[in-house]
Design a protein around this motif. Structure first.
Motif, PDB file in Angstrom:
ATOM      1  N   GLU A 157       0.838  -1.207   0.000  1.00 12.08           N
ATOM      2  CA  GLU A 157       0.000   0.000   0.000  1.00 12.08           C
ATOM      3  C   GLU A 157       0.871   1.255   0.000  1.00 12.08           C
ATOM      4  O   GLU A 157       0.599   2.236  -0.694  1.00 12.08           O
ATOM      5  N   GLN A 158       1.926   1.182   0.788  1.00 15.26           N
ATOM      6  CA  GLN A 158       2.872   2.305   0.885  1.00 15.26           C
ATOM      7  C   GLN A 158       3.487   2.598  -0.479  1.00 15.26           C
ATOM      8  O   GLN A 158       3.554   3.739  -0.942  1.00 15.26           O
TER       9      GLN A 158
ATOM     10  N   ALA B  17       1.622   6.594  -6.866  1.00 14.58           N
ATOM     11  CA  ALA B  17       0.539   7.510  -7.243  1.00 14.58           C
ATOM     12  C   ALA B  17       1.054   8.945  -7.258  1.00 14.58           C
ATOM     13  O   ALA B  17       0.718   9.733  -8.152  1.00 14.58           O
ATOM     14  N   ALA B  18       1.896   9.263  -6.264  1.00 10.85           N
ATOM     15  CA  ALA B  18       2.454  10.617  -6.200  1.00 10.85           C
ATOM     16  C   ALA B  18       3.336  10.884  -7.411  1.00 10.85           C
ATOM     17  O   ALA B  18       3.268  11.939  -8.039  1.00 10.85           O
ATOM     18  N   ALA B  19       4.149   9.907  -7.748  1.00 13.14           N
ATOM     19  CA  ALA B  19       5.045  10.052  -8.908  1.00 13.14           C
ATOM     20  C   ALA B  19       4.231  10.223 -10.187  1.00 13.14           C
ATOM     21  O   ALA B  19       4.555  11.057 -11.046  1.00 13.14           O
ATOM     22  N   ARG B  20       3.162   9.469 -10.289  1.00 12.70           N
ATOM     23  CA  ARG B  20       2.343   9.577 -11.502  1.00 12.70           C
ATOM     24  C   ARG B  20       1.679  10.942 -11.586  1.00 12.70           C
ATOM     25  O   ARG B  20       1.519  11.504 -12.668  1.00 12.70           O
TER      26      ARG B  20
ATOM     27  N   ALA C  88       9.083   7.451 -14.846  1.00  9.36           N
ATOM     28  CA  ALA C  88      10.251   6.594 -14.620  1.00  9.36           C
ATOM     29  C   ALA C  88      10.215   6.041 -13.199  1.00  9.36           C
ATOM     30  O   ALA C  88      10.396   4.849 -12.967  1.00  9.36           O
ATOM     31  N   THR C  89       9.938   6.919 -12.249  1.00 11.32           N
ATOM     32  CA  THR C  89       9.848   6.487 -10.856  1.00 11.32           C
ATOM     33  C   THR C  89       8.660   5.538 -10.671  1.00 11.32           C
ATOM     34  O   THR C  89       8.762   4.509 -10.009  1.00 11.32           O
ATOM     35  N   ALA C  90       7.549   5.890 -11.260  1.00 12.19           N
ATOM     36  CA  ALA C  90       6.344   5.063 -11.144  1.00 12.19           C
ATOM     37  C   ALA C  90       6.611   3.656 -11.656  1.00 12.19           C
ATOM     38  O   ALA C  90       6.236   2.654 -11.020  1.00 12.19           O
TER      39      ALA C  90
ATOM     40  N   ASP D  22      -4.227  -0.420 -12.756  1.00 14.35           N
ATOM     41  CA  ASP D  22      -4.773   0.923 -12.611  1.00 14.35           C
ATOM     42  C   ASP D  22      -6.157   0.961 -13.226  1.00 14.35           C
ATOM     43  O   ASP D  22      -6.325   0.657 -14.406  1.00 14.35           O
ATOM     44  N   GLY D  23      -7.128   1.350 -12.437  1.00 16.34           N
ATOM     45  CA  GLY D  23      -8.483   1.469 -12.967  1.00 16.34           C
ATOM     46  C   GLY D  23      -9.039   2.840 -12.661  1.00 16.34           C
ATOM     47  O   GLY D  23      -8.353   3.680 -12.079  1.00 16.34           O
TER      48      GLY D  23
END
Length: 477
Positions: free
Chosen positions: A432-433, A439-442, A448-450, A466-467
């Motif tokens: 979850e973490q 999600a933040a990176a996206r 790249a991070t995601a 991802d939905g």
RNA sequence: GGCGCCGUGGCCAAGUGGUAAGGCAGAGGACUGCAAAUCCUUUAUCCCCGGUUCGAAUCCGGGCGGCGCCUCCA
């Protein structure tokens, strides 16, 4: 709308008719617990499980018994080689077997009788046979069943025993038999038998029961004199089951079994599994190699039990994917957006259709391949329907979910797959973490991070989806 | 030798008289930041030859190929 089963004894598809309406007594010849069970054994045991589950699903009050053979030639030799006793040798293997059963989703049966616990009843049984003229004690301390006293001997297998032994397979002078065809009910103890604790007192001296006798006695003791179903691998038809019939009917004068069913042996990579080919595959090995037990279960029930089944690792890969599709479907269905005001959907109709088709398939001599097809048609139909809608009524969702889970009561695939994928809270929290970080990176369009995070999770068999409602994760095998 | 079984698309596998289920894999497309999941489209004259039938993968005969049991292998 009734269950039809192929009966080895009549060689035809018979309507299943238990002795007592609504009840079913089933006896299955289980393993000899002197070694690890192999994949071929489990084709048979998984079929037993399918019968067990389907009879209950169909509303029968089922009493199911499977023996564990803990004394016979193989057990004695294995115990002696290991310089131990038969009870010390078979104990652990019995536990391992039951453990493998649990892993593959074989439901516990009512009783697992072990031959060594029935020595007294076996002696009594032999005495009945002697009294009725079906058995005789020989000078060597053995007791034999007299084939000549049982005219229908050979009927199950469909052979004429008068010519059966015309060939020179039998060592005529090995035992003190009156007739070469006769088989042992009781064998005099050898030194090895005594050494491994496989010898008991009897009216005929120290000895041990013949293998065929064990099943006749235990089935009668646990289920009565006439059984509704008796199951086993195809190799047991002759002589094992033929002998059981002779013993049981000889002793009771009543029909022994109403429906005989036998499972065909499987192939491995296109060839018979045999020691000489060195292609034995044990269930343990597959599990240790990381194969999903649900995939093993799927592959072993994906063809009809009387037909060919070629077990391959490539096939296991296919089954792995099939099981995953089922799991994904259940997850999607359980998480679908519901709205009491939504318009009526096709789901209830599809669910009804699937249940009916499933029943027809299983009623047709336990056609699990066809039953699986019904399930997957349902999966496709519902997926397509859900794609066309934003939401469905709660009752519609429930009808589909209930149908899926009901069918899985018999197939046991979701059940086994879930058990094999259980995750502990720590792992879940970690995932979850990571998903939050991703999600933040996206959100920053830092793909790249995601992607790096997604790969980190994938390395631990965690796959993300991802939905529209956020990111979902699952454990894959 | 005796008894019996099987041969369906790239792989696995249902279907035993009315013109081929399902799974996996592949190809194209939709959706997606990319994926994943899902959907849509796409892939079979059912080993060969003959026969019966209005009609056969399904019945019969022959052939070829694979296999099992007849040995206390599930």
């Amino acid at each position: 709308m009734s269950l039809k089963v192929y009966n080895t004894a009549t060689r035809s598809l018979d309507t299943f008719e238990p002795l007592e309406n609504g009840r079913a007594t089933v006896y299955a010849c289980g393993p000899t617990i002197y070694n690890h069970a192999h994949i071929g054994n489990f084709r048979t045991f998984l079929f037993f499980d399918l019968v067990h589950r389907y009879l209950e699903w169909s509303g029968y009050d089922v009493r199911f018994v499977m023996n564990l053979t803990d004394v016979d030639d193989k057990v004695i030799e294995a115990a002696d080689a290991a310089r131990t006793s038969i009870s010390d040798h078979t104990g652990p293997f019995g536990e391992i077997f039951l453990d493998d059963c649990r892993t593959l989703g074989v439901r516990p049966v009512d009783r697992y009788p072990r031959a060594t616990h029935y020595i007294g009843p076996m002696v009594d049984f032999i005495e009945r046979l002697v009294a009725r003229g079906h058995a005789y004690a020989a000078d060597d301390g053995a007791v034999y069943f007299s084939i000549a006293s049982f005219p229908t001997y050979g009927r199950l297998k469909g052979i004429d025993t008068s010519t059966l032994m015309a060939g020179a397979r039998v060592e005529q002078d090995e035992y003190e038999k009156e007739d070469a065809r006769d088989f042992a009910l009781w064998k005099p103890a050898t030194e090895m038998d005594e050494r491994v604790g496989a010898a008991w007192d009897s009216p005929w001296g120290r000895g041990r029961p013949g293998w065929h006798l064990e099943c006749s006695v235990m089935s009668t003791a646990e289920l009565g004199e006439t059984l509704d179903m008796h199951l086993g691998g195809e190799d047991l038809i002759f002589p094992h089951h033929e002998n059981e019939i002779a013993q049981s009917e000889g002793a009771t004068g009543k029909p022994f079994v109403r429906h005989w069913m036998h499972v065909k042996h499987l192939f491995v990579e296109g060839r018979k599994m045999s020691k000489s080919l060195g292609n034995f595959i044990r269930v343990r090995e597959l599990l240790e190699e990381g194969y999903d037990p649900a995939a093993i279960r799927h592959l072993l029930i994906s063809s009809h039990y009387r037909g060919d089944l070629n077990f391959t690792r490539a096939g296991l890969e296919g089954s792995r994917a099939a099981v995953q599709r089922l799991l994904d479907f259940e997850t999607r269905l359980a998480g679908v957006t519901v709205d009491a005001m939504a318009e009526a959907s096709e789901l209830p109709g599809l669910a009804e259709e699937a249940r009916a088709a499933f029943r027809v398939a299983m009623d047709a001599d336990f056609n699990s391949a066809d039953a699986l097809a019904a399930v997957f048609r349902f999966v496709s139909g519902v997926n397509a329907a859900l794609d066309r809608r934003d939401a469905v009524r709660p009752a519609d969702r429930d009808s589909a979910l209930d149908a899926l889970r009901s069918m899985d009561q018999v197939l046991g695939l979701l059940e086994v797959a879930r058990a094999a994928r259980s995750v502990d809270d720590d792992l879940a929290a970690w995932v979850e973490q990571k998903i939050e970080e991703r999600a933040a990176a996206r959100a920053d369009r830092d793909f790249a991070t995601a992607d790096a995070i997604r790969q980190e999770l994938a390395a631990r068999n965690i796959v993300l989806e991802d939905g529209s409602g956020g990111t979902r994760w699952k454990v894959v095998s």
